[in-house]
Design a protein around this motif. Sequence first.
Motif, mmCIF file in Angstrom:
data_model
loop_
_atom_site.group_PDB
_atom_site.id
_atom_site.type_symbol
_atom_site.label_atom_id
_atom_site.label_comp_id
_atom_site.label_asym_id
_atom_site.label_seq_id
_atom_site.Cartn_x
_atom_site.Cartn_y
_atom_site.Cartn_z
ATOM 1 N N ASP A 90 30.992 46.673 49.449
ATOM 2 C CA ASP A 90 30.796 47.064 48.059
ATOM 3 C C ASP A 90 32.075 47.635 47.469
ATOM 4 O OD1 ASP A 90 28.728 47.580 45.846
ATOM 5 O OD2 ASP A 90 29.596 49.563 46.110
ATOM 6 N N ARG A 91 32.783 48.414 48.274
ATOM 7 C CA ARG A 91 34.043 49.006 47.791
ATOM 8 C C ARG A 91 35.078 47.928 47.486
ATOM 9 N NH1 ARG A 91 38.468 51.029 50.609
ATOM 10 N NH2 ARG A 91 37.356 50.759 52.577
ATOM 11 N N TYR A 92 35.143 46.895 48.316
ATOM 12 C CA TYR A 92 36.074 45.797 48.067
ATOM 13 C C TYR A 92 35.680 44.995 46.831
ATOM 14 C CZ TYR A 92 38.090 46.519 52.737
ATOM 15 O OH TYR A 92 38.712 47.042 53.840
ATOM 16 N N LEU A 93 34.379 44.805 46.630
ATOM 17 C CA LEU A 93 33.912 43.982 45.516
ATOM 18 C C LEU A 93 34.169 44.639 44.156
ATOM 19 C CD1 LEU A 93 30.506 42.689 46.939
ATOM 20 C CD2 LEU A 93 32.580 41.338 46.592
ATOM 21 N N ILE A 94 34.059 45.953 44.100
ATOM 22 C CA ILE A 94 34.190 46.639 42.810
ATOM 23 C C ILE A 94 35.584 47.236 42.610
ATOM 24 C CG2 ILE A 94 31.732 47.193 42.791
ATOM 25 C CD1 ILE A 94 32.434 50.060 43.570
ATOM 26 N N ALA A 95 36.486 46.993 43.554
ATOM 27 C CA ALA A 95 37.841 47.550 43.449
ATOM 28 C C ALA A 95 38.549 46.969 42.229
ATOM 29 C CB ALA A 95 38.633 47.254 44.716
ATOM 30 N N GLY A 96 39.152 47.840 41.445
ATOM 31 C CA GLY A 96 39.892 47.392 40.289
ATOM 32 C C GLY A 96 41.290 46.933 40.665
ATOM 33 N N GLY A 97 41.929 46.250 39.744
ATOM 34 C CA GLY A 97 43.281 45.768 39.996
ATOM 35 C C GLY A 97 43.307 44.289 40.303
ATOM 36 N N ASN A 98 44.391 43.645 39.897
ATOM 37 C CA ASN A 98 44.555 42.213 40.132
ATOM 38 C C ASN A 98 45.795 41.908 40.975
ATOM 39 O OD1 ASN A 98 42.300 41.020 38.796
ATOM 40 N ND2 ASN A 98 43.234 41.543 36.822
ATOM 41 N N ASP A 99 46.261 42.894 41.738
ATOM 42 C CA ASP A 99 47.356 42.596 42.657
ATOM 43 C C ASP A 99 46.848 41.673 43.752
ATOM 44 O OD1 ASP A 99 46.787 44.574 45.213
ATOM 45 O OD2 ASP A 99 46.052 45.378 43.309
ATOM 46 N N LYS A 100 47.746 41.004 44.430
ATOM 47 C CA LYS A 100 47.377 39.956 45.374
ATOM 48 C C LYS A 100 46.468 40.462 46.492
ATOM 49 C CE LYS A 100 51.324 36.846 44.736
ATOM 50 N NZ LYS A 100 52.478 36.173 45.414
ATOM 51 N N LYS A 101 46.783 41.633 47.023
ATOM 52 C CA LYS A 101 46.012 42.142 48.153
ATOM 53 C C LYS A 101 44.608 42.540 47.731
ATOM 54 C CE LYS A 101 46.406 45.217 52.131
ATOM 55 N NZ LYS A 101 47.261 46.217 52.828
ATOM 56 N N THR A 102 44.489 43.260 46.611
ATOM 57 C CA THR A 102 43.168 43.679 46.142
ATOM 58 C C THR A 102 42.318 42.471 45.775
ATOM 59 O OG1 THR A 102 44.094 45.747 45.292
ATOM 60 C CG2 THR A 102 41.947 45.077 44.441
ATOM 61 N N LYS A 103 42.901 41.542 45.068
ATOM 62 C CA LYS A 103 42.189 40.333 44.673
ATOM 63 C C LYS A 103 41.806 39.511 45.889
ATOM 64 C CE LYS A 103 42.555 36.339 41.595
ATOM 65 N NZ LYS A 103 43.403 35.631 40.604
ATOM 66 N N GLY A 104 42.713 39.427 46.871
ATOM 67 C CA GLY A 104 42.423 38.675 48.093
ATOM 68 C C GLY A 104 41.256 39.263 48.864
ATOM 69 N N LYS A 105 41.227 40.600 48.979
ATOM 70 C CA LYS A 105 40.107 41.245 49.671
ATOM 71 C C LYS A 105 38.792 41.028 48.931
ATOM 72 C CE LYS A 105 42.404 44.978 52.199
ATOM 73 N NZ LYS A 105 42.467 46.439 52.429
ATOM 74 N N ASP A 122 41.695 40.989 54.999
ATOM 75 C CA ASP A 122 43.001 41.651 54.962
ATOM 76 C C ASP A 122 43.737 41.434 53.649
ATOM 77 O OD1 ASP A 122 43.508 38.979 55.221
ATOM 78 O OD2 ASP A 122 44.568 39.127 57.135
ATOM 79 N N GLY A 123 43.156 40.647 52.756
ATOM 80 C CA GLY A 123 43.784 40.407 51.467
ATOM 81 C C GLY A 123 44.815 39.298 51.463
ATOM 82 N N ALA A 124 45.145 38.757 52.636
ATOM 83 C CA ALA A 124 46.129 37.675 52.728
ATOM 84 C C ALA A 124 45.412 36.334 52.588
ATOM 85 C CB ALA A 124 46.866 37.738 54.065
ATOM 86 N N VAL A 125 45.580 35.710 51.443
ATOM 87 C CA VAL A 125 44.904 34.435 51.172
ATOM 88 C C VAL A 125 45.710 33.322 51.822
ATOM 89 C CG1 VAL A 125 44.063 32.870 49.383
ATOM 90 C CG2 VAL A 125 43.977 35.346 49.026
ATOM 91 N N GLY A 126 45.287 32.938 53.018
ATOM 92 C CA GLY A 126 45.964 31.884 53.762
ATOM 93 C C GLY A 126 45.126 30.625 53.838
ATOM 94 N N ARG A 127 45.402 29.845 54.862
ATOM 95 C CA ARG A 127 44.727 28.555 55.002
ATOM 96 C C ARG A 127 43.220 28.725 55.194
ATOM 97 N NH1 ARG A 127 46.953 24.833 59.699
ATOM 98 N NH2 ARG A 127 46.204 26.641 60.893
ATOM 99 N N GLY A 128 42.819 29.732 55.977
ATOM 100 C CA GLY A 128 41.396 29.940 56.211
ATOM 101 C C GLY A 128 40.652 30.321 54.946
ATOM 102 N N THR A 129 41.249 31.200 54.146
ATOM 103 C CA THR A 129 40.609 31.613 52.902
ATOM 104 C C THR A 129 40.535 30.456 51.924
ATOM 105 O OG1 THR A 129 41.543 33.829 53.210
ATOM 106 C CG2 THR A 129 40.647 33.315 51.038
ATOM 107 N N ARG A 130 41.606 29.690 51.802
ATOM 108 C CA ARG A 130 41.619 28.555 50.868
ATOM 109 C C ARG A 130 40.612 27.483 51.291
ATOM 110 N NH1 ARG A 130 47.288 29.576 51.029
ATOM 111 N NH2 ARG A 130 47.555 27.905 52.581
ATOM 112 N N SER A 131 40.475 27.286 52.599
ATOM 113 C CA SER A 131 39.483 26.325 53.076
ATOM 114 C C SER A 131 38.072 26.777 52.725
ATOM 115 C CB SER A 131 39.618 26.156 54.594
ATOM 116 O OG SER A 131 38.620 25.299 55.099
ATOM 117 N N SER A 132 37.828 28.079 52.809
ATOM 118 C CA SER A 132 36.515 28.615 52.451
ATOM 119 C C SER A 132 36.253 28.469 50.961
ATOM 120 C CB SER A 132 36.436 30.097 52.848
ATOM 121 O OG SER A 132 36.634 30.263 54.241
ATOM 122 N N ILE A 133 37.295 28.668 50.139
ATOM 123 C CA ILE A 133 37.154 28.489 48.696
ATOM 124 C C ILE A 133 36.802 27.039 48.372
ATOM 125 C CG2 ILE A 133 38.400 28.492 46.502
ATOM 126 C CD1 ILE A 133 40.010 30.886 47.548
ATOM 127 N N ALA A 134 37.480 26.104 49.022
ATOM 128 C CA ALA A 134 37.220 24.684 48.771
ATOM 129 C C ALA A 134 35.791 24.311 49.139
ATOM 130 C CB ALA A 134 38.216 23.834 49.561
#
Length: 218
Positions: A90-105, A122-134
Amino acid sequence: RRTTHHRTHKSTKRKKQHHAVPRMTDEKRIQKALAGLGFYHGTIDGEVNSYETRSAIKEMNKAYEISQSAAMSNEEKDALIYLGTLFTFDRYLIAGGNDKKTKGKRIQTALKIEGYYHGKIDGAVGRGTRSSIAQYKSNNAMGYGDTLNFEEEYRLVNDAKHKNDKNIDDTIHSLKTMGSGRYQPEQQPSVLKLQVPGETPQSTPAPDNSQTPKGGWE
């Protein structure tokens, strides 16, 4: 006479300092759960045997009528560990800010709740995260690609927030039901009057209060 001066060049390169990320443990999740429920106000340090943590457990047990002590059953412990994870989500979902790490989490958490991401948040949008988005976009008729625009991200996070809120409510309800029925008010023992066979039960006449008892106030 020529003098050769040998200069010693000291390496100016500094060694990179790797700061260890604090490891999340089940004990810390229990403290997070107690803090989210409003019973614990100390540091999330994993010391579940500290006075502050034990006091919080005892207060929760008393409030939910589970017990009068600071002891926990395995069922209660598992519920608190799960609840601590949900509060972190819940804390990650409602966290404000659009920096890469916050947005990635935020995106990774939402994808994990929806069942598409199984990696580390971890906020690092890599291959695994992009595959999940797709995969998420393909299954929800959002076209192809491994990135999210503003509307797609809002839909993903909003749906995940509703699911996570329901999971929190259900887990709190399960904690409260652990104590249901354990503390029944003491009932007065009923007097059983034996009946003689063949005897017709007689009703006890109501006391006559018309006369003032002896020694009473007129």
